[in-house]
Design an enzyme around this catalytic site. Structure first.
Site, PDB file in Angstrom:
ATOM      1  N   HIS A 197      31.727  36.693  47.648  1.00 26.88           N
ATOM      2  CA  HIS A 197      31.110  36.239  48.893  1.00 26.88           C
ATOM      3  C   HIS A 197      32.184  35.938  49.934  1.00 26.88           C
ATOM      4  O   HIS A 197      32.127  36.418  51.069  1.00 26.88           O
ATOM      5  CB  HIS A 197      30.300  34.957  48.650  1.00 26.88           C
ATOM      6  CG  HIS A 197      29.086  35.123  47.803  1.00 26.88           C
ATOM      7  ND1 HIS A 197      29.140  35.379  46.457  1.00 26.88           N
ATOM      8  CD2 HIS A 197      27.768  35.054  48.106  1.00 26.88           C
ATOM      9  CE1 HIS A 197      27.915  35.453  45.959  1.00 26.88           C
ATOM     10  NE2 HIS A 197      27.055  35.265  46.944  1.00 26.88           N
ATOM     11  N   HIS A 237      30.540  28.390  42.160  1.00 29.23           N
ATOM     12  CA  HIS A 237      31.944  28.786  42.051  1.00 29.23           C
ATOM     13  C   HIS A 237      32.803  27.533  41.962  1.00 29.23           C
ATOM     14  O   HIS A 237      32.455  26.482  42.504  1.00 29.23           O
ATOM     15  CB  HIS A 237      32.394  29.604  43.270  1.00 29.23           C
ATOM     16  CG  HIS A 237      32.085  31.066  43.167  1.00 29.23           C
ATOM     17  ND1 HIS A 237      32.680  31.884  42.232  1.00 29.23           N
ATOM     18  CD2 HIS A 237      31.262  31.858  43.891  1.00 29.23           C
ATOM     19  CE1 HIS A 237      32.230  33.122  42.389  1.00 29.23           C
ATOM     20  NE2 HIS A 237      31.356  33.133  43.377  1.00 29.23           N
ATOM     21  N   ASP A 241      38.055  29.653  42.817  1.00 29.72           N
ATOM     22  CA  ASP A 241      37.404  30.941  43.087  1.00 29.72           C
ATOM     23  C   ASP A 241      37.324  31.196  44.584  1.00 29.72           C
ATOM     24  O   ASP A 241      37.537  32.317  45.054  1.00 29.72           O
ATOM     25  CB  ASP A 241      35.998  30.963  42.503  1.00 29.72           C
ATOM     26  CG  ASP A 241      35.971  30.660  41.018  1.00 29.72           C
ATOM     27  OD1 ASP A 241      36.954  30.975  40.336  1.00 29.72           O
ATOM     28  OD2 ASP A 241      34.961  30.104  40.547  1.00 29.72           O
TER      29      ASP A 241
END
Length: 283
Positions: A197, A237, A241
């Site tokens: 993302h 996450h 991350d």
């Protein structure tokens, strides 16, 4: 006479009518010569002659470094600080949950979303829309504008993410709040390390800045920050991350640019890089 070049950290004194100007111009600004490349001749220390560089340092040089090169100085202090933290830190026991500073900061958000499944679903849906915006822009730049750099970067990034994500499969946090409308849609499995993302949003934002689409880039950056907060709040996450996702976006955008440059030189593409053949372009 051969020379070696390097960017100097210490100040370079220049003489003006017999007086040292400290490389400051009459209007009080630092001229470009302050940052000019230092040339070392063959009789330098590296070739067996002269003095070691540190033996020529002065107190004024130290002041200059702290004043002009304060960013590396801050990171140098950070190195010392985190060496102390690392060597005195109590390690997390094997049977304990990982410690994550982002989870600590977003603890209240996690409670709110856990008690409001509807709100969690709405935010997940909005995040999926944002992922669709990223994907649409990246593919658009190639298919409609003929600029494949962002698409190449995304291919590099997601392939590397797959390799690393499979190589080290981190445990799903106990407080994870899933949603059927969150991307990837359908409550399917996904790699935690690293965040696609965030990396995808970075790739799109960097391309927008190259094209001077600054307002759109700022919008994507703001949405990226908001999605990062949400991902921490839902425990989708870990903090690492997201941080690596930012770095991955920057890294693979740079690598894609180098790939374009290399292929343009190799195939003599005077009109710029393209994924289609020169014959197709001529036709």
């Amino acid at each position: 006479m051969s020379t070696e070049t390097g960017v100097p950290l210490r100040r370079r004194s220049t003489s003006l009518n017999g007086y040292h100007s400290n490389d400051v111009s009459f209007d009080g600004t630092v001229p470009l010569m302050e940052h000019n490349i230092v040339k070392k001749t063959d009789d330098g220390y590296a070739n067996g002659g002269g003095k070691a560089s540190f033996m020529t340092w002065t107190a004024r040089d130290a002041i200059y470094v702290a004043r002009v090169h304060w960013i590396p100085c801050v990171f140098a202090v950070g190195v010392l600080f985190f060496m102390g933290v690392e060597y005195t830190l109590q390690m997390i026991p094997a049977r304990s949950e990982p410690f994550d500073i982002g989870f600590v900061v977003t603890r209240s958000l996690n409670r709110v979303l856990a008690n409001s499944p509807g709100l969690n679903t709405v935010l997940a849906a909005l995040n999926t829309v944002f992922v669709g915006m990223q994907t649409t822009y990246i593919v658009w730049t190639w298919l409609m504008e003929g600029r494949p750099r962002a698409t190449i970067s995304a291919c590099f990034m997601f392939t590397c993410r797959g390799i690393l994500g499979y190589s080290t499969q981190l445990p799903l946090p106990q407080e994870f709040l899933g949603s059927g409308v969150d991307f990837p849609v359908g409550n399917v499995s996904f790699f935690l390390f690293y965040s696609g993302h965030v990396a995808g949003s970075m790739i799109a934002s960097l391309d927008m800045r190259r094209m001077q689409r600054l307002r759109l880039a700022m919008l994507f950056d703001i949405l990226n920050v908001l999605q990062s907060i949400r991902l921490l709040g839902t425990r989708g996450h870990y903090t690492i991350d997201l941080a690596v996702g930012v770095g991955a976006g920057i890294l693979f955008d740079s690598l894609a640019g180098k790939y374009e440059e290399m292929m343009s030189k190799r195939h003599n593409l005077g009109n710029g890089f393209s994924l289609i053949s020169k014959d197709s372009l001529d036709n």
